[in-house]
Design a protein around this motif. Structure first.
Motif, PDB file in Angstrom:
ATOM      1  N   SER A 196       3.617   7.158  -5.281  1.00 18.65           N
ATOM      2  CA  SER A 196       3.511   6.764  -4.101  1.00 18.65           C
ATOM      3  C   SER A 196       4.104   8.163  -3.075  1.00 18.65           C
ATOM      4  O   SER A 196       4.499   9.105  -3.739  1.00 18.65           O
ATOM      5  CB  SER A 196       4.677   5.902  -3.804  1.00 18.65           C
ATOM      6  OG  SER A 196       5.867   6.237  -4.183  1.00 18.65           O
ATOM      7  N   TYR A 197       3.900   7.970  -1.714  1.00 14.78           N
ATOM      8  CA  TYR A 197       4.303   9.200  -1.028  1.00 14.78           C
ATOM      9  C   TYR A 197       5.697   9.267  -1.119  1.00 14.78           C
ATOM     10  O   TYR A 197       6.089  10.410  -0.854  1.00 14.78           O
ATOM     11  CB  TYR A 197       3.925   8.648   0.489  1.00 14.78           C
ATOM     12  CG  TYR A 197       2.599   8.670   0.753  1.00 14.78           C
ATOM     13  CD1 TYR A 197       1.521   9.628   0.886  1.00 14.78           C
ATOM     14  CD2 TYR A 197       2.091   7.301   1.324  1.00 14.78           C
ATOM     15  CE1 TYR A 197       0.334   9.427   0.831  1.00 14.78           C
ATOM     16  CE2 TYR A 197       0.674   7.147   1.588  1.00 14.78           C
ATOM     17  CZ  TYR A 197      -0.094   8.135   1.242  1.00 14.78           C
ATOM     18  OH  TYR A 197      -1.431   8.163   1.799  1.00 14.78           O
ATOM     19  N   LYS A 220       1.831  10.161   4.686  1.00 20.18           N
ATOM     20  CA  LYS A 220       2.406   8.846   4.437  1.00 20.18           C
ATOM     21  C   LYS A 220       2.142   8.057   6.025  1.00 20.18           C
ATOM     22  O   LYS A 220       1.994   6.883   6.160  1.00 20.18           O
ATOM     23  CB  LYS A 220       3.841   8.956   4.194  1.00 20.18           C
ATOM     24  CG  LYS A 220       4.560   7.610   4.406  1.00 20.18           C
ATOM     25  CD  LYS A 220       6.082   7.919   4.101  1.00 20.18           C
ATOM     26  CE  LYS A 220       6.647   6.357   4.083  1.00 20.18           C
ATOM     27  NZ  LYS A 220       8.296   6.571   3.900  1.00 20.18           N
ATOM     28  N   THR A 241      -0.694   7.828  -2.831  1.00 24.71           N
ATOM     29  CA  THR A 241      -0.973   6.649  -1.862  1.00 24.71           C
ATOM     30  C   THR A 241       0.209   5.940  -1.562  1.00 24.71           C
ATOM     31  O   THR A 241       1.351   6.315  -2.036  1.00 24.71           O
ATOM     32  CB  THR A 241      -1.811   5.912  -2.478  1.00 24.71           C
ATOM     33  OG1 THR A 241      -1.224   5.063  -3.634  1.00 24.71           O
ATOM     34  CG2 THR A 241      -3.198   6.476  -3.139  1.00 24.71           C
ATOM     35  N   LYS A 242       0.075   5.002  -0.695  1.00 27.32           N
ATOM     36  CA  LYS A 242       1.164   4.129  -0.438  1.00 27.32           C
ATOM     37  C   LYS A 242       1.429   3.191  -1.615  1.00 27.32           C
ATOM     38  O   LYS A 242       0.449   2.943  -2.279  1.00 27.32           O
ATOM     39  CB  LYS A 242       1.098   3.400   0.893  1.00 27.32           C
ATOM     40  CG  LYS A 242      -0.245   2.366   0.882  1.00 27.32           C
ATOM     41  CD  LYS A 242       0.116   1.661   2.075  1.00 27.32           C
ATOM     42  CE  LYS A 242      -1.005   0.332   2.180  1.00 27.32           C
ATOM     43  NZ  LYS A 242      -2.088   0.377   2.956  1.00 27.32           N
ATOM     44  N   GLU A 243       2.565   2.806  -1.801  1.00 29.32           N
ATOM     45  CA  GLU A 243       3.068   2.029  -2.742  1.00 29.32           C
ATOM     46  C   GLU A 243       2.325   0.835  -2.951  1.00 29.32           C
ATOM     47  O   GLU A 243       1.883   0.119  -1.997  1.00 29.32           O
ATOM     48  CB  GLU A 243       4.805   1.849  -2.396  1.00 29.32           C
ATOM     49  CG  GLU A 243       5.326   1.218  -3.666  1.00 29.32           C
ATOM     50  CD  GLU A 243       7.074   1.136  -3.246  1.00 29.32           C
ATOM     51  OE1 GLU A 243       7.465   1.711  -2.422  1.00 29.32           O
ATOM     52  OE2 GLU A 243       7.383   0.045  -4.044  1.00 29.32           O
ATOM     53  N   ASP A 244       2.121   0.525  -4.145  1.00 27.23           N
ATOM     54  CA  ASP A 244       1.337  -0.824  -4.274  1.00 27.23           C
ATOM     55  C   ASP A 244       2.276  -1.573  -5.554  1.00 27.23           C
ATOM     56  O   ASP A 244       3.176  -0.781  -6.158  1.00 27.23           O
ATOM     57  CB  ASP A 244      -0.010  -0.822  -4.873  1.00 27.23           C
ATOM     58  CG  ASP A 244      -0.277   0.157  -5.972  1.00 27.23           C
ATOM     59  OD1 ASP A 244       0.492   0.060  -6.953  1.00 27.23           O
ATOM     60  OD2 ASP A 244      -1.456   0.774  -6.039  1.00 27.23           O
ATOM     61  N   THR A 347       9.908   4.454  -7.610  1.00 26.68           N
ATOM     62  CA  THR A 347       9.823   3.545  -6.884  1.00 26.68           C
ATOM     63  C   THR A 347      10.455   1.902  -7.749  1.00 26.68           C
ATOM     64  O   THR A 347      11.207   1.270  -6.946  1.00 26.68           O
ATOM     65  CB  THR A 347       8.466   3.123  -6.442  1.00 26.68           C
ATOM     66  OG1 THR A 347       7.989   4.218  -5.862  1.00 26.68           O
ATOM     67  CG2 THR A 347       8.326   2.051  -5.505  1.00 26.68           C
TER      68      THR A 347
END
Ligand code: ASP
Ligand code: MG
Length: 407
Positions: A196-197, A220, A241-244, A347
Motif C-alpha cells: 500500500s501507499y 496516494k 496501490t491503495k490498501e485493500d 498495514t
C-alpha cells in the motif's frame, strides 16, 4: 486500450544502447494498443556533473541559474529517446517541461508541481505518437525554469499520470521491484507483489530508498497505481496501490534499516510548559527532521530528553540545541552517532497485536539492546547500536517469516 505512463530512471537510460532498449519497451507497450507517455531522467551521472559545474562556477550557485543548468540533463535524454523511436519507425515527439507546460511554484531547486496542462500531450497521443516528457523540470508562473529536487523524476511521472488520469504508472528501475528488506543485507529478501501507499511512505521515511517520497504522496492523493519494475527483465515488479482487504492479512510487509541517524540527549531540562516547543521549534525552523523523541520521567522538576536527527544535520542541530540549552538552563547535551534505526512495517498491524513484543523478543534473543522505540499505526521502530544493524535486520526478517517461500 489503456493510457500508460512509463518512467525510466538514470541507470535505465545510461547509454545509447540502453536508450534504444527503453525505446523498444515503449514501442512494445504501444503495439499492444496502449497510449504511451514516457518520462525520463537524465543519463546516469549527468545531473551530478551538472551540479559540479554549477558549484565550480559559484560556491553557492544562484538558484535560478542552477535550475537552468541542471534541468538540461533531461533535455538530452528526451531528444535521444525520440530519435531512437523514430529510427525504429515509431512516431514520437519530445516536449520540454516549458512546452507542455508543467507548472510549479517558484521555489528553485525544490519546486512543487502545481498543475500540468494536458492539451498538447493529448493532441499528440491522438495523432498516434509516443510523447516523451522530461522528469525533474517545470516552469513557474513567470516562465522561469524550475527543478523538483534530486530524484524528482518519479514525482514528475506520477504527476503526469495523475493529470492524464492514466491507468497505470510504470516506474522502471535497475531492481526488480520493492523487497521485504535490502537484498544486499539479507539474501532471502523477497520481492513484494503488492503493497500500500502508506507502507511505502513509512518505508521511505525509515530510510528505504524506494521512490521519492513526494511521488508516493502524489500517487496516494490521486490514486495512481504504481508498478515498480526492472528495465532489464520482463518479470512483474511490485504494485503500489491503495490498501485493500488482502493486504491486511500480511502483518509485517518489510524491515527497514537507517544507518544515517544520530541521537541527541539533553540532560536535566527544567520540566515546565514551553520547553519542548522551544527546543523543537528552533530545530524545525532549520528544516531538520526530528524522528523519535523520548522524554524521561521527571525528578525534582528536571527531566532528560532524547531525540534523533539525520546524521548530516547533526552539527547544525547541535549549534541550535547548545544555544537553546543555555537559554533554558539545561545541564548538558550528549550525542551518539553510532546508532541505527530498524523498523518493521505493515498495514496488518492495525488489526493484529503482538508485533512490538515479537520484535523486542527477537532483538533481545540476540542480545541487542534497544535504546529508543517509536511506533505508528503501521510501524514499530527501534534505535540500536549501529554495529548490530545488519544482525537486527536479519533476525527481524526471520522472526516475521518474510523470506523467500521455499516449495
Ligand atoms: N536527474 C535528476 C536527478 O538525478 C532527477 C531524477 O533522476 O529523478 O536527481
Ligand atoms: Mg535518478
Amino acid at each position: 486500450m489503456a493510457l500508460v505512463v512509463q518512467k525510466f530512471g538514470g541507470t535505465s537510460v545510461g547509454d545509447i544502447d540502453k536508450i534504444r532498449h527503453v525505446a523498444s519497451l515503449a514501442r512494445k507497450c504501444k503495439e499492444v494498443g496502449n497510449d504511451v507517455v514516457v518520462v525520463v531522467s537524465a543519463m546516469a551521472g549527468e545531473t551530478n556533473k551538472l551540479v559540479d559545474l554549477c558549484t565550480t562556477m559559484m560556491e553557492r550557485p544562484d538558484p535560478r541559474e542552477y535550475d537552468v543548468v541542471v534541468s538540461t540533463g533531461e533535455q538530452v535524454t528526451i531528444g535521444l529517446l525520440a530519435m531512437a523511436l523514430k529510427t525504429m519507425g515509431v512516431e514520437a515527439i519530445s516536449l520540454l517541461g516549458s512546452q507542455i507546460a508543467i507548472h510549479t511554484d517558484d521555489v528553485y531547486t525544490k519546486a512543487r508541481i502545481q498543475k500540468i496542462d494536458i492539451e498538447k500531450i493529448m493532441k499528440h497521443l491522438k495523432e498516434d505518437r509516443i510523447v516523451i516528457v522530461p522528469g525533474f523540470q517545470g516552469i513557474d508562473t513567470l516562465g522561469n525554469i524550475t527543478t523538483l529536487g534530486r530524484g524528482g523524476s518519479d514525482t514528475s511521472a506520477v504527476a503526469v499520470a495523475a493529470a492524464l488520469k492514466a491507468d497505470a504508472c510504470e516506474i522502471y528501475t535497475d531492481v526488480e521491484g520493492i523487497y521485504t528488506t535490502d537484498p544486499n543485507m539479507v539474501v532471502d529478501a523477497r520481492k513484494i507483489d503488492r503493497i500500500s501507499y502508506d507502507e511505502i511512505l513509512e518505508m521511505a521515511s525509515q530510510g528505504a530508498k524506494v521512490l521519492q517520497i513526494r511521488s508516493v504522496e502524489f500517487a496516494k492523493k490521486y490514486n495512481v497505481p504504481l508498478h515498480v519494475r526492472s528495465t532489464f527483465t520482463e518479470a512483474e515488479g511490485t504494485w503500489v496501490t491503495k490498501e485493500d482487504k488482502g493486504m491486511e492479512k500480511v502483518v509485517v510487509s518489510g524491515v527497514t534499516c537507517d544507518k544515517n541517524e544520530a541521537k541527541v540527549s539533553i540532560l536535566r531540562v527544567p520540566d515546565k510548559p514551553g520547553i519542548a516547543a522551544r527546543i523543537f521549534g528552533s530545530i524545525a525552523e532549520a528544516n531538520i527532521n526530528v524522528d523519535m523523541i523520548i522524554q524521561n520521567i521527571s525528578i525534582d522538576g528536571f527531566t532528560d530528553m532524547t531525540f534523533t536527527v539525520p546524521r548530516i544535520d547533526l552539527a547544525q542541530a547541535m549549534d541550535i540545541v547548545n544555544e537553546v540549552c543555555e537559554e533554558i538552563g539545561a545541564k548538558d547535551v550528549v550525542t551518539e552517532d553510532k546508532v541505527a534505526k530498524v523498523a518493521v512495517i505493515g498495514t496488518g498491524m492495525r488489526s493484529h497485536s503482538g508485533v512490538a513484543s515479537k520484535m523486542f523478543k527477537a532483538l533481545s534473543d540476540e542480545g541487542i539492546n534497544i535504546m529508543m522505540i517509536s511506533t505508528s499505526e503501521i510501524k514499530v521502530s527501534c534505535v540500536v547500536e549501529k554495529k548490530y544493524a545488519e544482525l537486527a535486520v536479519r533476525v527481524l526478517h526471520e522472526a516475521f517469516d518474510l523470506g523467500t517461500e521455499t516449495v
